[in-house]
Design an enzyme around this catalytic site. Structure first.
Site, PDB file in Angstrom:
ATOM      1  N   LYS A   1      23.847  30.886  18.625  1.00 19.13           N
ATOM      2  CA  LYS A   1      25.055  30.817  19.430  1.00 19.13           C
ATOM      3  C   LYS A   1      26.284  30.980  18.548  1.00 19.13           C
ATOM      4  CE  LYS A   1      24.590  27.944  22.838  1.00 19.13           C
ATOM      5  NZ  LYS A   1      24.380  26.604  23.402  1.00 19.13           N
TER       6      LYS A   1
ATOM      7  N   ARG B   1      28.258  21.878  21.547  1.00 13.10           N
ATOM      8  CA  ARG B   1      27.034  22.538  21.997  1.00 13.10           C
ATOM      9  C   ARG B   1      26.121  22.810  20.816  1.00 13.10           C
ATOM     10  NH1 ARG B   1      28.194  27.521  25.419  1.00 13.10           N
ATOM     11  NH2 ARG B   1      27.821  26.377  27.344  1.00 13.10           N
TER      12      ARG B   1
ATOM     13  N   GLY C   1      17.625  25.324  27.479  1.00 13.37           N
ATOM     14  CA  GLY C   1      17.392  24.063  28.167  1.00 13.37           C
ATOM     15  C   GLY C   1      16.880  22.957  27.269  1.00 13.37           C
TER      16      GLY C   1
ATOM     17  N   MET D   1      18.168  21.893  24.126  1.00 14.91           N
ATOM     18  CA  MET D   1      19.149  21.083  23.424  1.00 14.91           C
ATOM     19  C   MET D   1      20.297  20.787  24.384  1.00 14.91           C
ATOM     20  SD  MET D   1      17.459  21.180  20.583  1.00 14.91           S
ATOM     21  CE  MET D   1      18.446  20.746  19.202  1.00 14.91           C
TER      22      MET D   1
ATOM     23  N   ARG E   1      23.791  36.157  23.968  1.00 15.03           N
ATOM     24  CA  ARG E   1      22.547  36.117  23.189  1.00 15.03           C
ATOM     25  C   ARG E   1      21.593  37.144  23.782  1.00 15.03           C
ATOM     26  NH1 ARG E   1      20.664  30.211  25.505  1.00 15.03           N
ATOM     27  NH2 ARG E   1      20.741  30.816  27.664  1.00 15.03           N
TER      28      ARG E   1
ATOM     29  N   HIS F   1      16.648  26.572  35.291  1.00 19.99           N
ATOM     30  CA  HIS F   1      15.641  26.223  34.287  1.00 19.99           C
ATOM     31  C   HIS F   1      14.275  26.786  34.645  1.00 19.99           C
ATOM     32  CE1 HIS F   1      12.573  23.489  32.550  1.00 19.99           C
ATOM     33  NE2 HIS F   1      13.291  23.684  31.465  1.00 19.99           N
TER      34      HIS F   1
ATOM     35  N   ARG G   1     -23.924  47.698  28.065  1.00 17.87           N
ATOM     36  CA  ARG G   1     -25.023  46.720  28.025  1.00 17.87           C
ATOM     37  C   ARG G   1     -26.024  47.097  29.105  1.00 17.87           C
ATOM     38  NH1 ARG G   1     -20.348  42.934  27.266  1.00 17.87           N
ATOM     39  NH2 ARG G   1     -20.778  41.572  25.484  1.00 17.87           N
TER      40      ARG G   1
ATOM     41  N   ARG H   1     -26.358  50.528  24.385  1.00 21.03           N
ATOM     42  CA  ARG H   1     -27.145  49.541  23.655  1.00 21.03           C
ATOM     43  C   ARG H   1     -28.445  49.273  24.409  1.00 21.03           C
ATOM     44  NH1 ARG H   1     -25.116  43.518  23.011  1.00 21.03           N
ATOM     45  NH2 ARG H   1     -25.875  43.427  25.148  1.00 21.03           N
TER      46      ARG H   1
ATOM     47  N   GLU I   1     -24.484  41.548  14.157  1.00 26.24           N
ATOM     48  CA  GLU I   1     -24.199  40.298  14.860  1.00 26.24           C
ATOM     49  C   GLU I   1     -25.002  39.131  14.308  1.00 26.24           C
ATOM     50  OE1 GLU I   1     -24.827  40.907  19.068  1.00 26.24           O
ATOM     51  OE2 GLU I   1     -26.579  42.158  18.747  1.00 26.24           O
TER      52      GLU I   1
ATOM     53  N   SER J   1     -21.433  48.326  14.857  1.00 30.76           N
ATOM     54  CA  SER J   1     -20.481  47.722  15.775  1.00 30.76           C
ATOM     55  C   SER J   1     -20.632  46.214  15.660  1.00 30.76           C
ATOM     56  CB  SER J   1     -20.750  48.179  17.210  1.00 30.76           C
ATOM     57  OG  SER J   1     -19.862  47.536  18.086  1.00 30.76           O
TER      58      SER J   1
ATOM     59  N   GLY K   1     -20.840  42.735  16.703  1.00 25.58           N
ATOM     60  CA  GLY K   1     -21.006  41.923  17.909  1.00 25.58           C
ATOM     61  C   GLY K   1     -20.541  40.526  17.568  1.00 25.58           C
ATOM     62  N   THR K   2     -19.226  40.329  17.677  1.00 26.98           N
ATOM     63  CA  THR K   2     -18.660  39.078  17.154  1.00 26.98           C
ATOM     64  C   THR K   2     -18.939  37.871  18.047  1.00 26.98           C
ATOM     65  OG1 THR K   2     -16.578  39.851  18.067  1.00 26.98           O
ATOM     66  CG2 THR K   2     -16.876  40.034  15.679  1.00 26.98           C
ATOM     67  N   ASN K   3     -19.450  38.113  19.262  1.00 28.37           N
ATOM     68  CA  ASN K   3     -19.866  36.953  20.070  1.00 28.37           C
ATOM     69  C   ASN K   3     -21.057  36.290  19.383  1.00 28.37           C
ATOM     70  OD1 ASN K   3     -17.998  37.897  21.927  1.00 28.37           O
ATOM     71  ND2 ASN K   3     -19.539  39.022  23.096  1.00 28.37           N
ATOM     72  N   ASP K   4     -22.081  37.103  19.095  1.00 27.19           N
ATOM     73  CA  ASP K   4     -23.246  36.550  18.419  1.00 27.19           C
ATOM     74  C   ASP K   4     -22.957  36.234  16.961  1.00 27.19           C
ATOM     75  OD1 ASP K   4     -25.490  36.172  20.161  1.00 27.19           O
ATOM     76  OD2 ASP K   4     -25.443  38.336  20.526  1.00 27.19           O
TER      77      ASP K   4
ATOM     78  N   CYS L   1     -17.311  45.178  19.213  1.00 22.57           N
ATOM     79  CA  CYS L   1     -17.467  45.181  20.672  1.00 22.57           C
ATOM     80  C   CYS L   1     -17.620  43.772  21.237  1.00 22.57           C
ATOM     81  CB  CYS L   1     -18.630  46.068  21.094  1.00 22.57           C
ATOM     82  SG  CYS L   1     -20.229  45.476  20.509  1.00 22.57           S
TER      83      CYS L   1
ATOM     84  N   TYR M   1     -12.365  51.461  15.519  1.00 26.43           N
ATOM     85  CA  TYR M   1     -11.967  51.173  16.903  1.00 26.43           C
ATOM     86  C   TYR M   1     -12.280  49.729  17.251  1.00 26.43           C
ATOM     87  CZ  TYR M   1     -16.935  51.319  17.936  1.00 26.43           C
ATOM     88  OH  TYR M   1     -18.263  51.041  17.934  1.00 26.43           O
TER      89      TYR M   1
HETATM   90  C1  PEP Z   1     -21.766  40.342  20.791  1.00 29.27           C
HETATM   91  O1  PEP Z   1     -22.688  39.588  20.465  1.00 29.27           O
HETATM   92  O2  PEP Z   1     -20.621  40.251  20.327  1.00 29.27           O
HETATM   93  C2  PEP Z   1     -21.993  41.399  21.795  1.00 29.27           C
HETATM   94  C3  PEP Z   1     -21.032  42.263  22.073  1.00 29.27           C
HETATM   95  O3  PEP Z   1     -23.157  41.382  22.465  1.00 29.27           O
HETATM   96  P1  PEP Z   1     -23.466  40.389  23.670  1.00 29.27           P
HETATM   97  O4  PEP Z   1     -22.192  39.715  24.036  1.00 29.27           O
HETATM   98  O5  PEP Z   1     -24.018  41.218  24.753  1.00 29.27           O
HETATM   99  O6  PEP Z   1     -24.472  39.471  23.032  1.00 29.27           O
HETATM  100 MG    MG Z   2     -24.697  40.101  20.994  1.00 31.77          MG
END
Ligand code: PEP
Ligand code: MG
Length: 867
Positions: free
Chosen positions: A21, A91, A100, A102, A335, A451, A557, A613, A740, A759, A761-764, A827, A847
């Protein structure tokens, strides 16, 4: 050290020291705009005060006194005495705008003497009393914590006694009695008399602003918005100008462009004969700024020119506070304006077109989170909603939820997984947790800059404000329209794009992507180093992914294809089969179905890569659970049916049962033990490819849950030998693997000998690296871990860079070394999370692949990562 700066000494690049300000006020003075004179006490002073306490203020005070003397000579008024008393506003202003959060104190410097002098000076006794009572209320509340409601209820009572509805209808005498009662309320609550010495008033006010940096609500706001706690706030002391001097005075807030949709047009609201707080607090509902052309045409033109000028100077949309004192316009503040995601996109694109900013700057102004908001729900255009009220379209998007009146309750219900809409007459910073928990917000009072509206836009939550024809009975827990009543827990829908309030649950639909957003996403693609692909299992997914701008399918899948109603029984037959012949029969039927799916997807993705896959989940997932089978057997038995098939299914389910199925008989292990299953899928892929001579095919076959070179070599051999059954020598495809499992990441070099792509597979990989069951922890204890700060956020939502990320870095490096042209992507769900995308960019992945709906977010994140 210099702790006090006159406005004429600062500039807009001194935000860290002078606050946003103060720095902008200084800049405006530089630009020759009409800003009331004043000075800024620096953030450094705040930090020292917070460290050393009151003592420090002693030494600061000499500078404040001399600054005030300068202010006296600039205005020709005197602080603390007549005939022309100088009043100031105090102020806060942090380096980053915290709306909102101060506090502001107006009319400081008033006491019984200066009040009389002020009355003389402006020739308006009523106005002087009104200023005085406002000052006592603000000072009492902000500095001493006297609850606003206590003041309000006295005010309410005086209004009632006088038989008037609005504050400005109270006459001088009524206001004088109000002041008396306010002063004794102050004494009652604080145990002190109200300070009549303006210097003491100023000192306590400055200290209160400093202290407000550490209030709970300021801390909450900073936490939510990731703002550094160690910046401190500056304090601005500004000579008062008066918007409540009659019909040729007024006050308002305006934006240089519409903050809801981005249209290039002066936007905002004002009140005639009022002070600024009336607008911001939503106490009176103001008039739209366009009305100024009628009420004060010259002021409108001047304001418009000023807004233009400020925009060109600051190269962004401005949020401007102004006051008109007896026909003269003053700019109190400017501002960078907060805006909806929709407005952010339109403004960035138009400013780039106008040449105000360049493309990268424009791109940088739209965050991936804002893109996400743009994909928010809208009311299905085909439905005819039961509209019960209309308010202001304060923050776009539609939300459905149960009515809740209390912010704490909103939090409690949201934690139980309920969608709620927070309904309040108006909101205050104390309600912030409720706004955060709610899906949508409805207020019956307040304008577009109230607000609720400002906060909702910041959070990307749908909000309808100022729906004046509903009344909200907080005590009784009821929302009333002229002829209907809704109670807590009833469903309601708010449409923040149109201002409609709708009874019940209304079907919502996703909006399409605007031309402007497409432009921005194209810019993001150009800037980005990595591509965005999509995870999709059906031709419809593929089509959607393409329309959202995906450059390939990163994960199809195939098991999802077997979940469809007509396929499930065939799949079950395959799982239950006791002999190879029996299994082969079911597989032949499945093959025909798979071919059909692949043909559809390959066609949609003509010219773009598709990673298919092979089967991943354990086979028992395709069978009913054992207790359910028991129940069905009993039922069939008592109805006199043959139960042999069910019994066979049960015994197969029993033999397939696993204690830890996530680490059991799944992934490529299935394909190795039952080569006929993968064989069928591979043939289905090649069948589909062979039937599409006109399509530009880029098919990649991916193996799940691989961890050894032995697996990979065997699977690769399987694909190649099946391919050799096909006459076309030109059948071109790639074979690759998911990474994975930690072992796969570590042994990436030898896997790359047979795998042509990776690729993640970051979930597993998250599940196995951290030893956290992905299906269990979220519901059981993740929240505790996050609350205790062990994880900043669930590692299943935002990639764990330190652990999982290191495995990825190792796999990336070893894989690339072994096979320099190997394509590497991700993925797992993280592929659609902006922070994780940024990490993938830093690794150098080719990617990211995510759900089709998240593709635009990921594209933006990829562009941002490269800026
Ligand atoms: C994973 O494991 O990240 C994955 C993409 O495969 P899924 O979720 O099908 O196990
Ligand atoms: Mg998996």
């Amino acid at each position: 050290i210099k702790y006090v700066y006159d406005f004429s000494e600062g500039s807009s690049d001194m935000k860290a020291l002078l606050g946003g300000k103060g720095a902008n006020l200084a800049q405006m003075v530089k630009e020759g705009l009409a800003v009331p004179p004043g000075f800024t006490v620096t953030t450094e002073a705040c930090l020292r005060y917070l460290e050393e306490g009151r003592e420090f203020v002693q030494s600061l005070w000499i500078d404040v006194e001399t600054a005030l003397e300068r202010l006296e000579s600039q205005t020709g008024r005197t602080f603390g005495s007549g005939p022309e008393p100088l009043l100031v506003s105090v102020r806060s202003g942090a380096p980053i705008s915290m709306p909102g959060m101060m506090d502001t104190i107006l009319n400081l410097g008033l006491n019984d003497d200066t009040r009389s002098a002020l009355a003389e000076m402006v020739g308006d006794d009523r106005f002087a009393w009104d200023s005085y009572r406002r000052f006592i209320q603000m000072f009492g509340n902000v500095v001493k914590g006297v609850p606003s409601e206590r003041f309000e209820s006295i005010l309410e009572e005086v209004r009632r006694n006088k038989g008037v509805a609005l504050d400005h209808q109270l006459d001088a005498e009524a206001l004088a009695s109000l002041v008396k009662r306010y002063l004794s309320l102050y004494e009652e609550v604080t145990g002190e008399t109200f300070p009549s010495d303006p210097w003491i008033q100023l000192r306590e006010a400055v200290e209160a602003v400093f202290d407000s940096w550490n209030t709970a609500r300021a801390k909450t706001y900073r936490k939510i918005h990731g703002i550094d706690d160690s910046m401190g706030t500056a304090v601005n002391v500004v000579a008062m100008v008066y918007g409540n001097l009659g019909g040729d005075s007024g006050t308002g807030v305006c934006f240089s462009r519409n903050p809801a949709d981005g249209e290039k047009k002066l936007y905002g609201e004002f009140l005639v004969n009022a002070q600024g707080e009336d607008v911001v607090a939503g106490i009176r509902t103001p008039q739209p700024i366009g009305e100024l052309t009628r009420v004060m045409p010259e002021i409108f033109e001047e304001l418009k020119a000023t807004a233009d000028r400020l925009e060109r100077r600051f190269k962004d949309m401005q949020d401007i506070e102004f006051t008109v004192e007896r026909g003269k316009l003053y700019i109190l503040q400017t501002r960078t304006g907060k805006r909806s995601a929709e407005a952010a996109v339109r403004i960035a694109v138009e400013m780039e077109k106008e040449g105000l900013i360049d493309r990268n700057e424009a791109l940088g102004r739209i965050s991936p989170e804002q893109v996400e908001r743009l994909l928010h729900s809208q009311i299905d255009p085909n439905c005819v909603p039961d509209v019960i009220s209309r308010g202001l379209p304060a923050s776009p998007g539609a939300a459905v939820g149960r009515i809740v009146f209390d912010p704490d309750e909103a939090v409690a219900m949201a934690e139980k997984g309920e969608s709620v809409v927070l309904v309040r007459p108006e909101t205050t910073p104390d309600d912030i947790h409720g706004l955060y928990a709610a899906k949508g917000i409805l207020t019956s009072r307040g304008g577009m800059t109230s607000h609720a509206a400002v906060v909702a836009r910041g959070l990307g939550k749908p909000c309808v404000s100022g729906a004046e024809d509903v009344s909200i009975d907080l005590e009784g827990g009821r929302l009333l329209t002229e002829d209907r009543e809704f109670v807590k827990g009833d469903f309601i829908t708010v449409d923040g794009s149109t201002g409609r309030v709708i009874a019940g649950e209304v079907p919502l639909s996703l909006p399409s992507i605007s031309d402007e957003l497409n432009t921005v996403l194209d810019w993001a693609d150009e800037a980005a180093d990595l591509q965005v692909w999509a995870n999709g299992d059906t031709p419809e997914d593929a089509k959607r992914a393409r329309s959202f701008g995906a450059k390939g399918i990163g994960l199809c899948r195939t098991e999802h294809m077997f979940m469809a109603e007509d396929r499930f029984p065939v799949m079950q037959r395959m799982v239950v089969a006791e002999s190879l012949e029996e299994r082969q029969e079911a597989l032949d039927d499945l093959r025909a179905m798979q071919v059909e799916d692949f043909v559809g997807i390959f066609r949609e993705m003509d010219g773009l890569p598709v990673i298919v896959r092979l089967l991943d989940p354990p086979l028992h997932e395709f069978l009913p659970k054992i207790p359910e089978l028991d129940k069905r057997i009993v039922e069939a038995d008592s109805a006199g049916y043959d139960t042999s098939k069910l019994r066979k299914m049960k015994s197969r389910a029993e033999s397939l049962r696993e204690v830890n199925p996530m680490l059991g008989f799944r992934g490529c292990r299935l394909g190795i033990v039952y080569p006929e299953i993968y064989g069928m899928q591979i043939r289905a892929i090649f069948d589909a490819m062979s039937s599409l001579p006109d399509v530009n095919l880029k098919v990649e076959i991916m193996m799940p849950l691989v961890q050894t070179k032995g697996e990979m070599a065997l699977l690769r051999e399987m694909v190649d030998s099946i391919a050799s059954e096909y006459p076309q020598a030109s059948l071109s495809y790639l074979v690759g693997t998911m990474i994975e499992l930690p072992r796969a990441a570590l042994r990436a070099a030898e896997l790359a000998e047979d795998a042509e792509f990776f690729s993640f597979g970051t979930n597993d990989l998250t599940q196995t690296c951290l030893g956290l069951s992905r299906d269990d922890v979220e519901s059981k204890f993740m929240k505790e871990y996050v609350d205790k700060g062990i994880f900043p956020i669930s590692p299943f939502h935002v990639l764990d860079r330190d652990g999982v990320g290191e495995l990825m870095a190792i796999a990336f490096e070893r894989g690339r070394k072994a096979r320099p042209d190997i394509s590497i992507g991700i993925c797992g769900e993280h592929g659609g999370d902006p922070k994780s995308v940024a990490f993938c960019h830093s690794l150098g992945l080719n990617y990211v692949s995510c759900s089709p709906f998240r593709v635009p977010v990921a594209r933006m994140a990829a562009g941002w990562a490269a800026l």
